[in-house]
Write a protein that holds these residues in place. Structure first.
Motif, PDB file in Angstrom:
ATOM      1  N   ALA A 229       0.862  -1.185   0.000  1.00  0.00           N
ATOM      2  CA  ALA A 229       0.000   0.000   0.000  1.00  0.00           C
ATOM      3  C   ALA A 229       0.895   1.230   0.000  1.00  0.00           C
ATOM      4  O   ALA A 229       1.754   1.384   0.870  1.00  0.00           O
TER       5      ALA A 229
ATOM      6  N   LEU B 118       1.300   5.079   0.570  1.00  0.00           N
ATOM      7  CA  LEU B 118       0.685   6.133   1.352  1.00  0.00           C
ATOM      8  C   LEU B 118       1.486   7.423   1.188  1.00  0.00           C
ATOM      9  O   LEU B 118       2.656   7.399   0.805  1.00  0.00           O
TER      10      LEU B 118
ATOM     11  N   CYS C 105       2.633   7.661   9.856  1.00  0.00           N
ATOM     12  CA  CYS C 105       1.265   8.129   9.647  1.00  0.00           C
ATOM     13  C   CYS C 105       0.569   8.482  10.961  1.00  0.00           C
ATOM     14  O   CYS C 105      -0.666   8.557  11.013  1.00  0.00           O
TER      15      CYS C 105
ATOM     16  N   CYS D  90      -2.211  10.217   7.047  1.00  0.00           N
ATOM     17  CA  CYS D  90      -1.721   9.805   5.744  1.00  0.00           C
ATOM     18  C   CYS D  90      -2.895   9.679   4.787  1.00  0.00           C
ATOM     19  O   CYS D  90      -4.049   9.562   5.204  1.00  0.00           O
ATOM     20  N   ARG D  91      -2.553   9.696   3.516  1.00  0.00           N
ATOM     21  CA  ARG D  91      -3.548   9.490   2.452  1.00  0.00           C
ATOM     22  C   ARG D  91      -3.165   8.258   1.662  1.00  0.00           C
ATOM     23  O   ARG D  91      -2.002   8.090   1.286  1.00  0.00           O
ATOM     24  N   LEU D  92      -4.158   7.389   1.432  1.00  0.00           N
ATOM     25  CA  LEU D  92      -3.921   6.180   0.651  1.00  0.00           C
ATOM     26  C   LEU D  92      -3.891   6.533  -0.822  1.00  0.00           C
ATOM     27  O   LEU D  92      -4.789   7.195  -1.347  1.00  0.00           O
TER      28      LEU D  92
END
Length: 962
Positions: free
Chosen positions: A602, A604, A634, A638-640
């Motif tokens: 993932a 981020l 994070c 945080c932003r995915l």
């Protein structure tokens, strides 16, 4: 004879001084024109070079070379041959070698050049240290992110199908110290290493040579093109961006030379006519001198020398003084100009007295001035009218301004003044008679005096022509200044623009938003270059209308349509509910991916800084378990960005939690509108299918596709296609019928373009996009881009301090005022200033001629006024009559010139364009044109009135009033 002339000059010192001043003025101005041209061209060239980015002054050459035997010597030999072929002065140069390569880190691969170049560490900021030993390599932040590596990690490089992978050590992460410098103009993203590392990869590499040309290259015509031909003959492949700069400099030179030539020719004609008219009226005062010489038996040529010498001597003396001034500034090559003026001045003096000396003595002794032949005057007037028509026709038929159409405005003004003069005499006679009958003595005597003064309408054509040229020059100057200001507002963007040190775009956005929470004072901007070299500007579009220096024909709301909200969270650990699907539940993709337990990554982005973070979920096993990942970065949010399947055949995603709180629910995973594969011209290696509250990912082989590979599944938190405003040519559609754009040099994305004529901060050719949406769709680590903050008009003084407190480092500043100052140094502006100066000098020349006429007619007017006073006419009425008789012609000349100047600019072309680089000339505001005309009328009327209202004196030296 000389003594006689000198005594006459002393006796008529006012006329002599005026003619001396007239000749000095015209000769000095014309002699200084070449000096001004040279000075203006040099200034414009220096200004163009200073305003042009270094990337547009580079020359790049490359060729394939073998490094088997010669080793590092081959690079030195190649650089020396390229430098000899170039044979031009340079401010910097660098040679290097490069080779196409594939860099691998674990399961990730990256196609990137393996490159060595001189002076890398002097032009880059490296987190770590520069390559020093064989196998050392530095990567950009973007490349390191795509490979998922950090400083100290080991990489593998392969330079071809037959070459075995070799290990590399990542010793640093680099970024350009000055992204817009010449060094990075041709340096694309690469794996930078040592010479031995590239040479060890193969026998044949590509050698490169890049140089930034010095300013003297662009100041001499023809230097650059022969150098490019010499490099081609070596033979080397060569490219340069200096040709556009050379063309702009040449266009500036042509604009200055053309503008100076046009203005100088117009002044020369106006000045010669002023000298001719002044000499002609001065000759009337010398009729008694000619009669006395004739009565004494002097020959006609001696009479001609004695009379014309009284005009020729002061004119010649003025030419000598003006020629000396020109020689002191430009050398002896200015003397031919003075010689031409001298010949014209002497010819005017001789022609003025030629007719007088041929008259019989009894005619010379008459008090009344002999009238010119009516046929001769009519022929002259008809010729002026015919020339005005021909010049106007040529102006309408062609855009060239060198020819008879050059004098179209002056001829139109002179023609209009001739018609006004023809109407003035009968009108003044009628008004004078009517006023005397009704007892208005001042008006009556003034009108009759005006009707009797032949100089009143004979001077009108010259006054109107000189006034018209001055008003046209004033209009052109004012309109050009207004157009340059409008261009500065467009090109700069905000009223003030701060350039900040390169950093992450998210950090830039957050810093500006924290410094200006209201959103009306500052805006974050990222300037980059598109694939075809066109400028790309990414802006925080909701703030755009508030920070622009001038309103733009652009609806910024089209750049930021509604889009799903980003997926964000705050926590230090992630828990992913995932499973390996059964074979019959996999998406039908016809693929043959690797087997084994799936590994999921993932990607981020830290919300505050924009730094990338990778969460690794591995291995995913079983039909319904959870797997965790630690993400301490994070903690504050945080932003995915995406998911990536790097191992295994397929995986099903059901829920993602952060510290026990749901981040992605099954409903979001099952929503196909929240997920997408790679956008743009890429080959996707992952297939998705949402069903039953879960998201299934399956690996897909890319096959033999030559497109870039993207193996990620992205969160949909921005519109795709991405809306962009385009000035100039729209992006070409791809095979799917959609245009693509690479806004940050990281990945191409589909775009939905809409056309606009001009873009703020760009101009006539470029692309504008929303910064936040572009970062979400095509973001990557900053590379060769420029980050700015635009400040709104009226932004508070402490805003820069707030930006510094938010973490931004200000490294430069620009403003609309600074852009105005830059453009004022270019060629068209210099030509407009010279035209305005020559127009003003033409007015002064006409005014000096008016002074000569007033001085010549002073005695006759005084005698008339004294006789009228003896008959009982009040002194106040005579004073008013004298003022009105002098003011009416000057006012008529100014009004006629204003009217013709307004019409002439519609019918004729300006001799010098406002811009020489294709920028559209925008029409000036009506207030600018009106102000220029009003100021012109005021200046003309004041100047001519001051000269015409000279006090009238009696021959005894006392004023006629008493």
């Amino acid at each position: 004879m000389l003594a006689l002339i000198c005594r006459a000059l002393v006796a008529r010192r006012v006329v002599s001084a005026a003619m001396f001043l007239l000749a000095t003025l015209v000769t000095t101005a014309l002699s200084l024109a070449p000096w001004y041209t040279s000075r203006a061209v040099d200034t414009a060239t220096a200004a163009r070079i200073a305003a042009t980015p270094q990337a547009q002054r580079t020359v790049s050459a490359n060729s394939k070379v073998s490094v088997d035997l010669a080793g590092a010597t081959v690079l030195q030999t190649f650089a020396a041959s390229a430098q000899r072929a170039l044979a031009l002065p340079v401010e910097g140069q660098a040679a290097g070698i490069e080779l196409a390569a594939t860099v691998t880190a674990g399961d990730r691969r990256l196609l990137i050049p393996l490159r060595y170049r001189e002076e890398l560490c002097a032009n880059a900021v490296v987190d770590g240290h520069c390559p020093q030993a064989t196998g050392d390599v530095v990567l950009s932040g973007q490349s390191a992110e795509r490979l998922g590596v950090r400083v100290g990690d080991t990489l593998e490089v392969s330079t071809g199908p037959a070459s075995a992978p070799r290990p590399l050590r990542l010793v640093g992460i680099y970024r350009p110290a000055e992204p817009l410098s010449w060094y990075w103009a041709t340096a694309t993203d690469a794996a930078w290493t040592t010479f031995d590392t590239v040479a060890a990869a193969g026998a044949t590499v590509r050698a490169t040579f890049d140089a930034m040309l010095s300013p003297p290259v662009f100041t001499h015509d023809g230097d650059l093109a022969p150098a490019i031909d010499r490099i081609h003959r070596v033979p080397l492949q060569v490219s340069t961006t200096g040709g556009a700069l050379a063309e702009r400099i040449a266009a500036d030179r042509r604009a200055v030379e053309r503008g100076v030539l046009v203005a100088a020719v117009q002044l020369a004609v106006i000045g010669w006519l002023a000298m001719t008219i002044a000499a002609r009226y001065a000759a009337e005062e010398r009729r008694f001198d000619a009669a006395q010489l004739a009565l004494r038996g002097a020959r006609r040529w001696r009479v001609l020398v004695a009379t014309s010498g009284q005009s020729g001597v002061p004119l010649a003396a003025g030419v000598v003084v003006g020629g000396l001034v020109g020689a002191l500034t430009g050398g002896l090559d200015r003397l031919p100009i003075a010689g031409g003026v001298l010949a014209a001045a002497l010819a005017a003096a001789v022609l003025a007295d030629w007719r007088t000396t041929r008259l019989p003595v009894e005619r010379l002794l008459h008090t009344a001035t002999p009238k010119p032949p009516r046929l001769g005057a009519a022929v002259v007037e008809v010729c002026v009218l015919a020339l005005a028509g021909a010049s106007t026709y040529q102006s309408l038929a062609t855009s060239d301004t060198i020819g008879v159409q050059l004098f179209a405005p002056a001829l139109l003004a002179a023609s209009a003044a001739i018609l006004v003069g023809r109407l003035l005499v009968p009108a003044a006679t009628a008004v004078g008679r009517s006023a005397l009958v009704t007892g208005r003595l001042a008006a009556g005597f003034g009108a009759l005096l005006l009707a009797r003064r032949s100089s009143a309408y004979r001077m009108l054509p010259l006054l109107a022509a000189a006034s018209c040229l001055f008003m046209l020059a004033a209009q052109d100057w004012a309109e050009a200044r207004d157009a340059r200001h409008q261009r500065s507002q467009v090109e700069v963007g905000g009223r003030r623009v701060l350039t900040v040190a390169p950093g992450d775009r998210v950090r830039l956005l957050n810093a500006v938003r924290s410094a200006d929470p209201g959103g009306h004072e500052a805006m974050a901007v990222v300037a980059a270059a598109g694939p075809a070299g066109e400028p790309v500007l990414a802006v925080d579009s909701p703030r755009l209308p508030y920070v622009l220096a001038a309103p733009a024909a652009l609806d910024s709301r089209r750049l930021r349509p509604a889009a799903p909200a980003p997926i964000t969270f705050a926590g230090t650990s992630l828990t992913l509910a995932a499973s390996v699907p059964a074979a019959d539940a996999l998406p039908d993709v016809g693929a043959h991916p690797p087997t084994g337990p799936p590994v999921l990554l993932a990607t981020l982005v830290v919300a505050a800084t924009g730094l990338p973070v990778t969460a690794r979920f591995a291995p995913v096993e079983g039909a319904g378990g959870t797997v965790g990942a630690s993400v301490p970065d994070c903690r504050n949010g945080c932003r995915l960005v995406s998911f990536e399947l790097v191992g295994g055949r397929a995986v099903e995603l059901r829920q993602l939690d952060a510290d026990g709180q749901a981040v992605i629910t099954p409903a979001v995973f099952a929503d196909p509108g929240r997920w997408r594969t790679g956008a743009g011209n890429i080959a996707a290696t992952v297939s998705m299918r949402s069903y039953d509250g879960r998201l299934a990912l399956a690996a897909v082989t890319a096959g033999l596709s030559k497109l870039p590979i993207d193996d990620r599944l992205y969160v949909v938190d921005a519109p795709v296609p991405l809306p962009v405003a385009v000035a100039g040519r729209l992006p070409e559609p791809d095979g799917r019928g959609t245009g693509t754009l690479d806004p940050f040099g990281s990945r191409a994305v589909p775009v939905e373009p809409f056309a606009v004529p001009l873009l703020p901060g760009i101009g006539t050719r470029g692309i504008l996009v929303d910064l936040e949406y572009a970062e979400r769709v095509a973001g990557g680590a900053p590379s060769a881009e420029r980050q700015q903050v635009w400040l709104a008009p009226g932004a508070p003084a402490d805003l820069t301090d707030r930006l510094r407190a938010a973490g931004l480092t200000i490294v430069g500043e620009d403003s609309v005022d600074a852009a105005d100052a830059r453009q004022a140094r270019f060629g068209p502006a210099a030509a407009a200033r010279f035209g305005l100066l020559m127009g003003l000098l033409g007015l002064v020349a006409a005014a000096i001629a008016l002074v000569v006429i007033a001085a010549v007619q002073r005695r006759a007017r005084s005698d008339e006024f004294v006789a009228l006073r003896r008959q009982g006419v009040p002194a106040r009425a005579l004073s008013a009559a004298g003022r009105w008789a002098a003011l009416v012609p000057t006012v008529l000349a100014a009004l006629t010139a204003a009217l013709i100047a307004t019409v002439a600019r519609v019918l004729t072309h300006s001799p010098v364009p406002v811009f020489t680089d294709g920028w559209p000339d925008r029409a000036a505001a009506p207030s600018v044109r009106a102000l220029a005309l009003l100021v012109g009328v005021a200046v003309i009327a004041a100047l001519f009135a001051a000269c015409a209202l000279a006090p009238q004196y009696h021959r005894s030296g006392r004023r006629w009033r008493r």
